[in-house]
Motif scaffolding. Structure first.
Motif, PDB file in Angstrom:
ATOM      1  N   SER A 193       0.833  -1.209   0.000  1.00 29.00           N
ATOM      2  CA  SER A 193       0.000   0.000   0.000  1.00 29.00           C
ATOM      3  C   SER A 193       0.863   1.253   0.000  1.00 29.00           C
ATOM      4  N   GLU A 194       0.324   2.289  -0.580  1.00 27.29           N
ATOM      5  CA  GLU A 194       1.043   3.559  -0.598  1.00 27.29           C
ATOM      6  C   GLU A 194       1.050   4.171   0.800  1.00 27.29           C
ATOM      7  N   PRO A 195       2.153   4.838   1.166  1.00 23.85           N
ATOM      8  CA  PRO A 195       2.173   5.499   2.483  1.00 23.85           C
ATOM      9  C   PRO A 195       1.183   6.651   2.517  1.00 23.85           C
ATOM     10  N   GLY A 196       0.691   6.912   3.689  1.00 23.20           N
ATOM     11  CA  GLY A 196      -0.258   8.000   3.850  1.00 23.20           C
ATOM     12  C   GLY A 196       0.413   9.351   3.667  1.00 23.20           C
ATOM     13  N   PRO A 197      -0.360  10.378   3.407  1.00 28.06           N
ATOM     14  CA  PRO A 197       0.233  11.716   3.243  1.00 28.06           C
ATOM     15  C   PRO A 197       0.871  12.190   4.547  1.00 28.06           C
ATOM     16  N   GLN A 198       1.986  12.842   4.407  1.00 27.24           N
ATOM     17  CA  GLN A 198       2.684  13.341   5.588  1.00 27.24           C
ATOM     18  C   GLN A 198       2.054  14.649   6.042  1.00 27.24           C
ATOM     19  N   ASP A 199       1.857  14.740   7.325  1.00 24.38           N
ATOM     20  CA  ASP A 199       1.303  15.955   7.918  1.00 24.38           C
ATOM     21  C   ASP A 199       2.455  16.777   8.469  1.00 24.38           C
ATOM     22  N   LEU A 200       2.844  17.807   7.727  1.00 25.91           N
ATOM     23  CA  LEU A 200       3.954  18.664   8.136  1.00 25.91           C
ATOM     24  C   LEU A 200       3.456  20.015   8.642  1.00 25.91           C
ATOM     25  N   ARG A 201       2.190  20.050   9.064  1.00 24.77           N
ATOM     26  CA  ARG A 201       1.666  21.307   9.581  1.00 24.77           C
ATOM     27  C   ARG A 201       2.279  21.597  10.952  1.00 24.77           C
ATOM     28  N   PRO A 202       2.698  22.837  11.168  1.00 26.42           N
ATOM     29  CA  PRO A 202       3.288  23.164  12.475  1.00 26.42           C
ATOM     30  C   PRO A 202       2.214  23.239  13.549  1.00 26.42           C
ATOM     31  N   ALA A 203       2.668  23.316  14.783  1.00 26.34           N
ATOM     32  CA  ALA A 203       1.725  23.393  15.898  1.00 26.34           C
ATOM     33  C   ALA A 203       0.950  24.704  15.889  1.00 26.34           C
ATOM     34  N   HIS A 204       1.557  25.761  15.355  1.00 29.55           N
ATOM     35  CA  HIS A 204       0.908  27.073  15.304  1.00 29.55           C
ATOM     36  C   HIS A 204       0.911  27.549  13.853  1.00 29.55           C
ATOM     37  N   PRO A 205      -0.187  28.140  13.388  1.00 28.91           N
ATOM     38  CA  PRO A 205      -0.258  28.567  11.969  1.00 28.91           C
ATOM     39  C   PRO A 205       0.833  29.548  11.574  1.00 28.91           C
ATOM     40  N   ARG A 206       1.344  30.336  12.503  1.00 26.64           N
ATOM     41  CA  ARG A 206       2.348  31.331  12.150  1.00 26.64           C
ATOM     42  C   ARG A 206       3.748  30.739  12.044  1.00 26.64           C
ATOM     43  N   LEU A 207       3.938  29.534  12.500  1.00 30.57           N
ATOM     44  CA  LEU A 207       5.251  28.904  12.423  1.00 30.57           C
ATOM     45  C   LEU A 207       5.465  28.320  11.027  1.00 30.57           C
ATOM     46  N   PRO A 208       6.721  28.196  10.601  1.00 27.87           N
ATOM     47  CA  PRO A 208       6.984  27.583   9.286  1.00 27.87           C
ATOM     48  C   PRO A 208       6.651  26.097   9.309  1.00 27.87           C
ATOM     49  N   PRO A 209       6.373  25.493   8.147  1.00 25.66           N
ATOM     50  CA  PRO A 209       6.073  24.058   8.103  1.00 25.66           C
ATOM     51  C   PRO A 209       7.237  23.235   8.637  1.00 25.66           C
ATOM     52  N   LEU A 210       6.902  22.088   9.176  1.00 27.42           N
ATOM     53  CA  LEU A 210       7.943  21.189   9.668  1.00 27.42           C
ATOM     54  C   LEU A 210       8.790  20.696   8.507  1.00 27.42           C
ATOM     55  N   ARG A 211      10.060  20.475   8.781  1.00 27.33           N
ATOM     56  CA  ARG A 211      10.965  20.008   7.731  1.00 27.33           C
ATOM     57  C   ARG A 211      10.792  18.521   7.460  1.00 27.33           C
TER      58      ARG A 211
END
Length: 228
Positions: A124-142
């Motif tokens: 099976s294909e891996p699920g989409p990675q969730d790189l959303r930061p904890a706070h909307p103003r922070l940059p996306p997770l690397r």
């Protein structure tokens, strides 16, 4: 007989002179001269001090500008170092999460029980990675910070006897197949009604085996991938 003396002052006021040996008309010009000399010396001293202060100020300004430039360069180099370090940790994390399935698949091809016809192998294909930061103003997770991806490995096959499918399950329990099949999560079987059969022959059995693969871990050797 009394004799009286009379003193007559026949000099005009302008003709009077002081009994002092120093004359004012001599002293005043001298005092004015020395005062002028003192003022010149004082102003010269102030001018010299001003020149020294200006020179020191320029020297300090140049030194401060040089230090500011060095500080800006150091900050830029430090920011670049942090950026490259974050990228390296990201790549190390993804490198640690690479699934090396080639050896396990090659071993499966060599050890599949006789009497089994493979119809399909599916990962099976891996699920989409969730790189959303904890706070909307922070940059996306690397990169992901935990074992977020779980995949399944499925086998579709045909066999003349269900016993052969059981042998395949026993084969997949070997540790060499751990990257493919961590544990069996589902199985089903049914007769293949679409296949033509001859008289006195049993219909082949279609079987489906589904395994949970090990969770994909992004933990790099030096620790987890952390955002900047």
């Amino acid at each position: 007989m009394t004799t009286e003396a009379f003193h007559l002052n026949l000099m005009k006021n302008g003709e009077h002179v002081s009994s002092s040996p120093v004359r004012l008309r001599v002293v005043v010009p001298m005092l004015a001269f020395f005062a002028a000399i003192g003022m010149i010396v004082w102003w010269g001293s102030l001018f010299t001090q001003r020149l020294l202060v200006q020179s020191n100020q320029r020297s300090l300004a140049e030194e401060n500008a040089a230090r500011n430039a060095a500080e800006s360069e150091a900050k830029a180099q430090n920011a670049n170092y942090l950026e490259q370090s974050a990228r390296l940790r990201q790549l190390d994390g993804y490198a640690a999460g690479v699934r090396r399935l080639g050896p396990a698949l090659a071993s499966l091809a060599e050890n599949i029980p006789v009497g089994i016809q493979l119809l399909d192998l599916t990962i099976s294909e891996p699920g989409p990675q969730d790189l959303r930061p904890a706070h909307p103003r922070l940059p996306p997770l690397r990169g992901p910070t935990n074992t977020i991806e779980r995949q399944t490995f499925a086998i579709e096959g045909r066999t003349a006897k269900p016993l052969y499918a059981g042998k395949l399950k026993m084969t997949l329990r070997d540790p060499s197949f751990a990257p493919l099949a961590e544990r069996l999560t589902g199985e089903r079987s049914r007769l293949d009604t679409s296949a033509p059969v001859r008289r006195n022959e049993t219909r082949p059995t279609l079987f489906h085996l589904e395994y949970a693969m090990p969770a994909r871990s992004f933990a790099a050797p030096g620790g987890e991938v952390k955002p900047k």
